[in-house]
Design a protein around this motif. Structure first.
Motif, short mmCIF file in Angstrom:
data_model
loop_
_atom_site.label_atom_id
_atom_site.label_comp_id
_atom_site.label_asym_id
_atom_site.label_seq_id
_atom_site.Cartn_x
_atom_site.Cartn_y
_atom_site.Cartn_z
N PHE A 158 -10.29 8.87 -59.47
CA PHE A 158 -11.63 8.74 -60.04
C PHE A 158 -11.65 9.06 -61.53
CE2 PHE A 158 -13.22 9.17 -55.57
CZ PHE A 158 -13.68 7.88 -55.52
N SER A 159 -10.61 9.73 -62.04
CA SER A 159 -10.56 9.94 -63.49
C SER A 159 -10.14 8.66 -64.20
CB SER A 159 -9.61 11.08 -63.82
OG SER A 159 -8.30 10.70 -63.49
N MET A 160 -9.52 7.71 -63.44
CA MET A 160 -9.07 6.45 -64.05
C MET A 160 -10.02 5.31 -63.76
SD MET A 160 -5.09 6.28 -63.18
CE MET A 160 -4.33 7.79 -62.74
N TYR A 161 -10.75 5.41 -62.64
CA TYR A 161 -11.58 4.29 -62.21
C TYR A 161 -12.96 4.85 -61.90
CZ TYR A 161 -12.62 -0.16 -59.97
OH TYR A 161 -13.15 -1.37 -59.66
N PRO A 162 -14.02 4.22 -62.39
CA PRO A 162 -15.36 4.79 -62.19
C PRO A 162 -15.75 4.82 -60.70
CG PRO A 162 -15.46 2.73 -63.43
CD PRO A 162 -14.02 3.03 -63.25
N ALA A 163 -16.27 5.95 -60.28
CA ALA A 163 -16.61 6.12 -58.86
C ALA A 163 -17.68 5.13 -58.42
CB ALA A 163 -17.09 7.55 -58.62
N ALA A 164 -18.65 4.85 -59.32
CA ALA A 164 -19.73 3.94 -58.94
C ALA A 164 -19.17 2.55 -58.62
CB ALA A 164 -20.75 3.86 -60.07
N ASP A 165 -18.18 2.10 -59.42
CA ASP A 165 -17.59 0.78 -59.16
C ASP A 165 -16.84 0.77 -57.84
OD1 ASP A 165 -18.62 0.13 -61.52
OD2 ASP A 165 -16.72 -0.27 -62.56
N PHE B 229 -17.50 2.78 -55.12
CA PHE B 229 -18.38 2.90 -53.95
C PHE B 229 -19.36 1.76 -53.81
CE2 PHE B 229 -17.21 7.48 -54.18
CZ PHE B 229 -16.66 7.54 -52.93
N PHE B 230 -19.72 1.11 -54.92
CA PHE B 230 -20.75 0.06 -54.82
C PHE B 230 -20.24 -1.32 -55.18
CE2 PHE B 230 -22.94 4.10 -55.77
CZ PHE B 230 -23.57 4.25 -54.56
N GLY B 231 -18.95 -1.41 -55.55
CA GLY B 231 -18.40 -2.71 -55.94
C GLY B 231 -18.29 -3.64 -54.74
N LEU B 232 -18.66 -4.90 -54.97
CA LEU B 232 -18.66 -5.85 -53.86
C LEU B 232 -17.40 -6.71 -53.85
CD1 LEU B 232 -22.38 -7.04 -53.93
CD2 LEU B 232 -21.33 -5.28 -52.51
N THR B 233 -16.48 -6.48 -54.78
CA THR B 233 -15.27 -7.29 -54.85
C THR B 233 -14.04 -6.40 -54.77
OG1 THR B 233 -16.50 -8.56 -56.46
CG2 THR B 233 -14.21 -9.21 -56.08
N TRP B 234 -13.10 -6.83 -53.98
CA TRP B 234 -11.82 -6.13 -53.88
C TRP B 234 -10.75 -7.11 -54.35
CZ3 TRP B 234 -9.78 -1.42 -52.86
CH2 TRP B 234 -8.41 -1.37 -52.58
N SER B 235 -10.25 -6.94 -55.59
CA SER B 235 -9.15 -7.80 -56.03
C SER B 235 -8.23 -7.01 -56.94
CB SER B 235 -9.68 -9.04 -56.73
OG SER B 235 -10.35 -8.68 -57.90
N GLU C 123 -10.52 -5.18 -59.72
CA GLU C 123 -11.82 -4.76 -59.20
C GLU C 123 -11.56 -4.10 -57.85
OE1 GLU C 123 -15.46 -7.19 -59.83
OE2 GLU C 123 -13.95 -8.70 -60.29
N LEU C 124 -11.91 -2.82 -57.74
CA LEU C 124 -11.56 -2.06 -56.54
C LEU C 124 -12.83 -1.59 -55.81
CD1 LEU C 124 -8.67 0.07 -58.06
CD2 LEU C 124 -8.44 -1.93 -56.62
N GLY C 125 -13.75 -2.53 -55.53
CA GLY C 125 -14.95 -2.17 -54.79
C GLY C 125 -14.61 -2.03 -53.31
N PHE C 126 -15.05 -0.93 -52.69
CA PHE C 126 -14.60 -0.70 -51.31
C PHE C 126 -15.60 -1.20 -50.26
CE2 PHE C 126 -15.67 3.00 -48.43
CZ PHE C 126 -16.95 3.19 -48.91
N ILE C 127 -16.74 -1.77 -50.71
CA ILE C 127 -17.73 -2.26 -49.75
C ILE C 127 -17.15 -3.35 -48.82
CG2 ILE C 127 -19.95 -3.45 -49.53
CD1 ILE C 127 -20.48 -0.72 -50.35
N PRO C 128 -16.40 -4.32 -49.33
CA PRO C 128 -15.85 -5.34 -48.40
C PRO C 128 -14.93 -4.72 -47.35
CG PRO C 128 -15.56 -6.02 -50.68
CD PRO C 128 -16.04 -4.62 -50.72
N LEU C 129 -14.17 -3.69 -47.76
CA LEU C 129 -13.27 -3.04 -46.81
C LEU C 129 -14.05 -2.24 -45.77
CD1 LEU C 129 -10.51 -1.75 -49.22
CD2 LEU C 129 -10.66 -3.93 -48.04
N LEU C 130 -15.09 -1.55 -46.25
CA LEU C 130 -15.93 -0.78 -45.33
C LEU C 130 -16.59 -1.71 -44.33
CD1 LEU C 130 -17.23 1.99 -44.67
CD2 LEU C 130 -19.14 1.31 -46.10
#
Lengths: 487, 265
Positions: free
Chosen positions: A228-235, A237-243, A251-258
């Motif tokens: 989380f010090s390297m990647y914003p937590a908001a992106d 937890f709320f990011g809709l793309t995992w690539s 883009e490391l949004g975990f919503i698609p995985l969840l």
């Protein structure tokens, strides 16, 4: 003296203490065992424990402290350029340890000899590295004289340490022995003291399990903070793309995985809970003992199949079947791997889990409740629905929860049955993936523990941990609120 | 005292409710009950006494076919309820048990609220069409079981939270809520203290006005206190059956006399 030899010696001492203390107790009783506070065997056990406990304690402390003392002494003697910073010091110390261990092997093999002053001499011709290689110890580069000196000092200190260690441990054990023999009096409460040690042992076992969990969480927590010090937590937890990619614009949004995790778990629970529960009710309430004796083990066979075999079943059978007979005729896509495939197969995997646990729980409901219900003119299914299931509810919820945790944590069947594409989609015949699959994906292959693409695995793991924890708490609450407690 | 004698005399004129003829029960290879003939009269308390293992509980469980739930059990002979053979294949044991209620040795309230315990039977048999009717049934049953005053303020609390004697009265209320014609009681006081026992015994006497009651008991004093008819079982045989007073004062069979005076048992 090696640790193994030391342990053997202590065991011999313990047996001797057992025999001596027991014999002394018997002698003091003068043939009347009733005079003693405890049975003679307890005096024997008391003696053995008095030998083992102090001996093992000293040994444990020594094993922890000795390497620390030696390391600090050796690293102080190393030249300053080798210990410039922490990582260089660690590297140099690793070299010293490896060389010291290599020397031990080489001396035992005869390719290196030790002269009178204790300095190692190369037996044949050539360098130290070749001599070591001859004994089967491979070194990356040739040995520098400073490291060789340090390694020699290391060996010397270790040997002295081992000798003192043996002395200290044996002294503690013998002191315990002497004390135990002196304490062996008819009034000694040997039985209570042995009981206390047993209690301590059991407590230690449970503590280890708890400490391990704490350790796992702690290790994940630090890497998660790094992430989380390297990647914003908001992106995250709320990011809709995992690539993820290694170019630096992942883009490391975990919503698609969840979503994938929850969707697959939901379908698997829709399969497993009704079938498993109905199977359990049939086995516990309707089946004759003969049928039960056959069917229960057969269902439990499923639990013994490795999940990778289920994955194969999903890949070659269920996936194509669903695609050819459901997805394509319904116009819902033509993907062989899908949420439906993985969900159904994980559901099948969980059926024996739920049925077996629920069966035991239903059987534990007292027969008196069944008699009461039948005596009022209730049918079997009315009794099951209105009396037995409510009474067995806490246990059943527990079983379902265990199955849910398994479904959420399942990796192999998902990667073989549902694919690895992170997608947000409602169509159950599309390929999707879960958090666990991505944890494996991000940590295998070439990994760089300084990049967010790798460290995201820890954040995913931590999130998974929190989700299952939340599920557990929720279930506890539900059970407390709705349970019908018998007895 | 006078009143008691009037009651005793009217017994003889009452109609038969359950009539058992030549009943044999086998548990696997064990012959548990041999050729039992009993007439159970309407509005009468009938006590079954005898030493442990004599078959009295087995016979009681034949009367509402509770033995059907034991796979190895076989019942022969005829038992009729109002002239209808209850072992006829056309008789549904589930319907039968609604007509012949049962109270067990150990209080076994369901792990539900007091209200739901009593409402259980009426609900599954559809005896109440509205909530008000159900409330009415629950209240009447609890009143008949002498539990209403203690339970009316805590109908929503679990039945398992009551004391042992209250639990047993709750089980009685639960059994009478389905308006059975016969009430079977299998040692209903054996798990209760003397005060609770006295309350239940008093209750049994009141229940006689509406039902036939059959009670299995180990206590001969209890049988003498609550019943009008007594049957003595021994080793699977029905040894003696008659008016309670007559059985206890002038037993016809030497075995009955031996048991009552405490020489066998």
């Amino acid at each position: 003296m090696t640790v193994f030899l030391l342990l053997c010696l202590m065991l011999v001492l313990a047996v001797a203490a057992f025999v001596v203390c027991r014999a002394r107790a018997l002698a003091l009783s003068g043939g009347k065992i009733g005079v003693l506070h405890s049975l003679p065997g307890y005096y024997g056990w008391h003696g053995a424990i008095m030998v083992l406990l102090p001996g093992l304690a000293v040994l444990l402390v020594w094993l922890v402290v000795q390497p620390m003392v030696i390391e600090s002494r050796i690293s102080a003697t190393l030249p300053a350029e080798l210990t410039a910073d922490d990582s260089a010091r660690a590297l140099a110390m690793a070299d010293v340890r490896r060389l010291a261990a290599g020397l031990d092997v080489a001396i035992a093999a005869g390719s290196v000899t030790v002269d009178a002053s204790g300095t190692p001499q190369i037996a044949g011709s050539g360098t130290m590295r070749e001599a070591l290689a001859e004994a089967g110890v491979a070194l990356a580069e040739d040995v520098s004289p400073q490291i060789l000196t340090a390694a020699q000092a290391y060996r010397g200190l270790s040997a002295t340490g081992a000798a003192w260690r043996a002395l200290a441990v044996l002294a503690a054990a013998l002191a315990g022995f002497a004390l135990a023999v002196r304490m062996t009096e008819p009034e000694l409460r040997a039985r209570n003291r042995v009981e206390g040690v047993v209690e301590g042992l059991l407590m230690a076992a449970s503590t280890i399990a708890i400490l391990t969990t704490v350790g796992i969480v702690w290790s994940m927590l630090s890497e998660t903070f790094n992430f989380f010090s390297m990647y914003p937590a908001a992106d995250f937890f709320f990011g809709l793309t995992w690539s993820p990619n290694f170019r630096g614009d992942s883009e490391l949004g975990f919503i698609p995985l969840l979503w994938g995790t929850l969707y697959i778990s939901l379908i698997s629970m829709l399969v497993a809970v009704p079938i498993g529960l109905f199977a359990a009710i049939y086995l516990a309430e309707y089946a004759s003992p003969a049928v039960r004796g056959w069917v229960k083990p057969l269902i439990e066979v499923i639990a013994g199949i490795p999940t990778v075999v289920f994955g194969l079943f999903a890949l070659v059978t269920v996936g194509p079947l669903l695609r050819d007979y459901f997805a394509e005729p319904l116009g819902l896509g033509n993907s062989g791997s899908s949420v439906m495939t993985a969900g159904i197969v994980i559901g099948i995997l969980n059926i024996p889990f739920i049925s077996s646990l629920a069966d035991d729980i239903i059987n534990a409901v007292p027969q008196a409740l069944r008699d009461g219900s039948y005596g009022l003119g209730a049918t079997k299914s009315e009794t099951v629905r209105q009396v037995i299931i409510p009474a067995a509810l806490p246990g059943i919820v527990g079983a379902v929860l265990l199955a849910a945790s398994r479904a959420i944590g399942e990796t192999m069947i998902v990667s073989m049955g549902a694919g690895a594409a992170a997608k947000l989609d409602l169509n159950p015949f599309e390929a999707m993936t879960t958090m666990t699959v991505k944890i494996v994906g991000q940590l295998t292959g070439d990994t760089d523990f300084a990049s967010p693409e790798t460290l995201v695995a820890f954040a995913l793991g931590m999130t998974l941990f929190v989700i299952t924890l939340g599920l557990n708490i929720l279930a506890l609450y539900v059970v407390r609120k709705y349970r019908e407690q018998y007895e | 005292m006078d009143d008691m004698r009037i009651v005793e005399r009217t017994v003889n004129t009452k109609a038969s409710k359950i009539s058992a003829k030549g009943v044999q029960v086998h548990y696997g290879a064990t012959h548990a009950l041999k050729d039992v003939d009993v007439e159970i009269l309407e509005n009468t308390v009938t006590a079954f006494i005898g030493p442990s293992g004599c078959g009295k509980s087995t016979f009681l469980r034949c009367l509402n076919r509770m033995n059907d739930t034991i796979p190895s059990c076989r019942v022969d002979g005829s038992i009729t309820l109002d002239g209808e053979n209850i072992y006829d294949p056309r008789v549904d044991p589930v319907r039968l048990r609604a007509r012949v209620g049962m109270v067990f040795q150990k209080p076994n309230p369901f792990p539900k609220s007091i209200y739901d315990n009593v409402a259980y039977g009426p609900k599954i048999h559809g005896l109440a069409r509205t909530k008000a009717e159900l409330d009415e049934i629950v209240e009447t049953s609890l009143r008949k079981a002498a539990l209403w005053n203690e339970a009316k303020d805590r109908l929503a609390s679990p039945g398992t939270g009551l004391s042992g004697g209250q639990q047993q009265r709750l089980c009685i209320a639960r059994a009478i809520a389905t308006s059975p014609e016969v009430l079977l009681m299998d040692e209903p006081c054996s798990a209760l203290d003397p005060i609770a026992t006295a309350q239940v015994e008093e209750l049994i006497d009141e229940l006689r006005a509406s039902f036939s009651v059959v009670i299995v008991t180990h206590s001969m004093q209890q049988a003498a206190r609550v019943s009008q008819k007594t049957a003595f079982f021994h080793l699977g045989n029905l040894v003696e059956y008659g008016e309670t007073g007559q059985v206890f004062t002038t037993p016809q069979d030497p075995r009955t006399e031996a048991y009552i005076t405490g020489r066998i048992g």
